[in-house]
Write a protein that holds these residues in place. Structure first.
Motif, PDB file in Angstrom:
ATOM      1  N   HIS A  40       0.829  -1.210   0.000  1.00 22.29           N
ATOM      2  CA  HIS A  40       0.000   0.000   0.000  1.00 22.29           C
ATOM      3  C   HIS A  40       0.865   1.262   0.000  1.00 22.29           C
ATOM      4  N   SER A  41       2.102   1.154  -0.460  1.00 18.65           N
ATOM      5  CA  SER A  41       3.012   2.313  -0.382  1.00 18.65           C
ATOM      6  C   SER A  41       2.447   3.538  -1.074  1.00 18.65           C
ATOM      7  N   GLY A  42       1.796   3.377  -2.213  1.00 18.11           N
ATOM      8  CA  GLY A  42       1.211   4.523  -2.909  1.00 18.11           C
ATOM      9  C   GLY A  42      -0.018   5.077  -2.213  1.00 18.11           C
ATOM     10  N   ASN A  43      -0.728   4.229  -1.470  1.00 18.84           N
ATOM     11  CA  ASN A  43      -1.945   4.671  -0.785  1.00 18.84           C
ATOM     12  C   ASN A  43      -1.679   5.704   0.296  1.00 18.84           C
ATOM     13  N   GLN A  44      -0.491   5.671   0.900  1.00 18.71           N
ATOM     14  CA  GLN A  44      -0.197   6.611   1.984  1.00 18.71           C
ATOM     15  C   GLN A  44      -0.249   8.056   1.500  1.00 18.71           C
ATOM     16  N   LEU A  45      -0.136   8.277   0.188  1.00 17.50           N
ATOM     17  CA  LEU A  45      -0.215   9.633  -0.358  1.00 17.50           C
ATOM     18  C   LEU A  45      -1.622  10.213  -0.233  1.00 17.50           C
ATOM     19  N   THR A  50      -7.121   5.812   8.344  1.00 15.54           N
ATOM     20  CA  THR A  50      -8.318   6.286   9.034  1.00 15.54           C
ATOM     21  C   THR A  50      -9.297   5.166   9.369  1.00 15.54           C
ATOM     22  N   ALA A  51      -9.109   3.982   8.777  1.00 14.44           N
ATOM     23  CA  ALA A  51      -9.980   2.840   9.073  1.00 14.44           C
ATOM     24  C   ALA A  51      -9.294   1.561   8.617  1.00 14.44           C
ATOM     25  N   ILE A  52      -9.726   0.447   9.210  1.00 12.36           N
ATOM     26  CA  ILE A  52      -9.152  -0.858   8.890  1.00 12.36           C
ATOM     27  C   ILE A  52     -10.287  -1.868   8.786  1.00 12.36           C
ATOM     28  N   ARG A  53     -10.278  -2.647   7.694  1.00 11.46           N
ATOM     29  CA  ARG A  53     -11.205  -3.759   7.532  1.00 11.46           C
ATOM     30  C   ARG A  53     -10.392  -5.048   7.569  1.00 11.46           C
ATOM     31  N   TRP A  72     -10.171   3.926   0.181  1.00 13.88           N
ATOM     32  CA  TRP A  72      -9.870   2.553   0.580  1.00 13.88           C
ATOM     33  C   TRP A  72      -8.835   1.960  -0.360  1.00 13.88           C
ATOM     34  N   SER A  73      -7.898   1.209   0.193  1.00 19.58           N
ATOM     35  CA  SER A  73      -6.929   0.457  -0.608  1.00 19.58           C
ATOM     36  C   SER A  73      -7.648  -0.690  -1.312  1.00 19.58           C
ATOM     37  N   ASP A  74      -6.946  -1.329  -2.231  1.00 17.21           N
ATOM     38  CA  ASP A  74      -7.463  -2.568  -2.807  1.00 17.21           C
ATOM     39  C   ASP A  74      -7.555  -3.601  -1.689  1.00 17.21           C
ATOM     40  N   TYR A  75      -8.574  -4.440  -1.756  1.00 20.47           N
ATOM     41  CA  TYR A  75      -8.729  -5.533  -0.803  1.00 20.47           C
ATOM     42  C   TYR A  75      -7.735  -6.623  -1.176  1.00 20.47           C
ATOM     43  N   VAL A  76      -7.062  -7.202  -0.181  1.00 27.62           N
ATOM     44  CA  VAL A  76      -6.159  -8.326  -0.420  1.00 27.62           C
ATOM     45  C   VAL A  76      -6.616  -9.504   0.433  1.00 27.62           C
ATOM     46  N   GLY A  77      -6.498 -10.716  -0.115  1.00 24.44           N
ATOM     47  CA  GLY A  77      -6.862 -11.910   0.613  1.00 24.44           C
ATOM     48  C   GLY A  77      -8.093 -12.577   0.044  1.00 24.44           C
ATOM     49  N   GLY A  78      -8.665 -13.497   0.845  1.00 25.48           N
ATOM     50  CA  GLY A  78      -9.807 -14.292   0.418  1.00 25.48           C
ATOM     51  C   GLY A  78     -11.137 -13.671   0.790  1.00 25.48           C
ATOM     52  N   LYS A  79     -12.208 -14.382   0.423  1.00 22.57           N
ATOM     53  CA  LYS A  79     -13.569 -13.856   0.594  1.00 22.57           C
ATOM     54  C   LYS A  79     -14.371 -14.569   1.680  1.00 22.57           C
ATOM     55  N   GLN A  80     -13.823 -15.636   2.273  1.00 23.33           N
ATOM     56  CA  GLN A  80     -14.551 -16.400   3.288  1.00 23.33           C
ATOM     57  C   GLN A  80     -14.367 -15.760   4.661  1.00 23.33           C
ATOM     58  N   GLY A  81     -15.375 -15.858   5.513  1.00 26.33           N
ATOM     59  CA  GLY A  81     -15.247 -15.356   6.883  1.00 26.33           C
ATOM     60  C   GLY A  81     -16.024 -14.080   7.104  1.00 26.33           C
ATOM     61  N   ASP A  82     -15.913 -13.567   8.314  1.00 30.33           N
ATOM     62  CA  ASP A  82     -16.650 -12.372   8.730  1.00 30.33           C
ATOM     63  C   ASP A  82     -15.800 -11.125   8.537  1.00 30.33           C
ATOM     64  N   LEU A  83     -16.405 -10.083   8.001  1.00 30.89           N
ATOM     65  CA  LEU A  83     -15.717  -8.812   7.787  1.00 30.89           C
ATOM     66  C   LEU A  83     -15.954  -7.904   8.991  1.00 30.89           C
ATOM     67  N   THR A 137       6.621   8.676  15.332  1.00 34.67           N
ATOM     68  CA  THR A 137       6.226   8.130  14.043  1.00 34.67           C
ATOM     69  C   THR A 137       5.097   7.131  14.248  1.00 34.67           C
ATOM     70  N   VAL A 138       4.319   6.915  13.185  1.00 35.37           N
ATOM     71  CA  VAL A 138       3.099   6.112  13.257  1.00 35.37           C
ATOM     72  C   VAL A 138       3.050   5.152  12.071  1.00 35.37           C
ATOM     73  N   LEU A 139       2.116   4.215  12.100  1.00 35.33           N
ATOM     74  CA  LEU A 139       1.929   3.302  10.980  1.00 35.33           C
ATOM     75  C   LEU A 139       1.422   4.095   9.783  1.00 35.33           C
ATOM     76  N   ARG A 140       2.162   4.051   8.683  1.00 35.30           N
ATOM     77  CA  ARG A 140       1.785   4.795   7.475  1.00 35.30           C
ATOM     78  C   ARG A 140       1.197   3.902   6.394  1.00 35.30           C
ATOM     79  N   PHE A 141       1.707   2.649   6.269  1.00 34.97           N
ATOM     80  CA  PHE A 141       1.107   1.722   5.317  1.00 34.97           C
ATOM     81  C   PHE A 141       1.559   0.299   5.619  1.00 34.97           C
ATOM     82  N   ILE A 142       0.856  -0.659   5.003  1.00 33.76           N
ATOM     83  CA  ILE A 142       1.193  -2.066   5.170  1.00 33.76           C
ATOM     84  C   ILE A 142       1.591  -2.675   3.835  1.00 33.76           C
TER      85      ILE A 142
END
Length: 167
Positions: A40-45, A50-53, A72-83, A137-142
């Motif tokens: 998500h390096s480009g998303n930090q721009l 502000t939120a996490i899913r 919102w960043s692109d979603y990464v990972g699978g579709k099963q489970g609770d959001l 310093t704080v978390l800027r991206f993952i």
């Protein structure tokens, strides 16, 4: 005289760049070796986090999506489970991330500068605890790796953005 002024300006610029380099740090990757790389390096721009899913199932962290500013960043990972979705308060930042993993990510806990603990997943596996290397310093991206589950996560730290027109 002009040469001395230019040399002084060049040295000041180099010092400022060195200071900036010392504000960012990285922890990770925590988890297994499979999956496709994401960042998500480009998303930090777009602004601060502000939120996490997080999508979870009975055993693993299945998917991740992070909001930077109002985007919102692109979603990464699978579709099963609770959001599950958590919004940070205005000006609130993530200052520590801990969790557990085996071959996949099993638990994530985001700790904010307002002493909130945002926990997702199950409490089993190898523990990790990540915090920024430099003060204020704080978390800027993952970043990390994902397939049908989140295989691994990396955490990138830097200063909170001084200006954010979209936040």
């Amino acid at each position: 005289m002009l040469t001395i002024a230019l040399l002084a300006l060049l040295c000041a610029s180099a010092s400022a760049n060195a200071i900036q380099l010392r504000s960012s740090s990285f922890n990770g990757e925590y988890g297994g070796t499979g999956g496709q790389r994401f960042s998500h390096s480009g998303n930090q721009l777009e602004g601060p986090i502000t939120a996490i899913r997080v999508r979870v199932n009975s055993y693993y962290i299945v998917g991740l999506q992070v909001r930077y500013g109002k985007v919102w960043s692109d979603y990464v990972g699978g579709k099963q489970g609770d959001l599950e979705e958590i919004f940070l308060y205005p000006g609130e930042s993530v200052v520590q991330v801990s969790g557990k993993y085996k071959r996949y990510l099993k638990k994530l806990v985001f700790v904010t500068d307002q002493h909130r603990y945002l926990a997702f997943g199950k409490d089993s596996g190898t523990s990790f605890n990540a915090a920024p290397l430099y003060p204020n310093t704080v978390l800027r991206f993952i970043s990390g790796r994902a397939g049908s589950l989140i295989n691994a996560i990396g955490l990138h730290w830097d200063y909170y953005p001084s200006e954010c027109s979209s936040c």
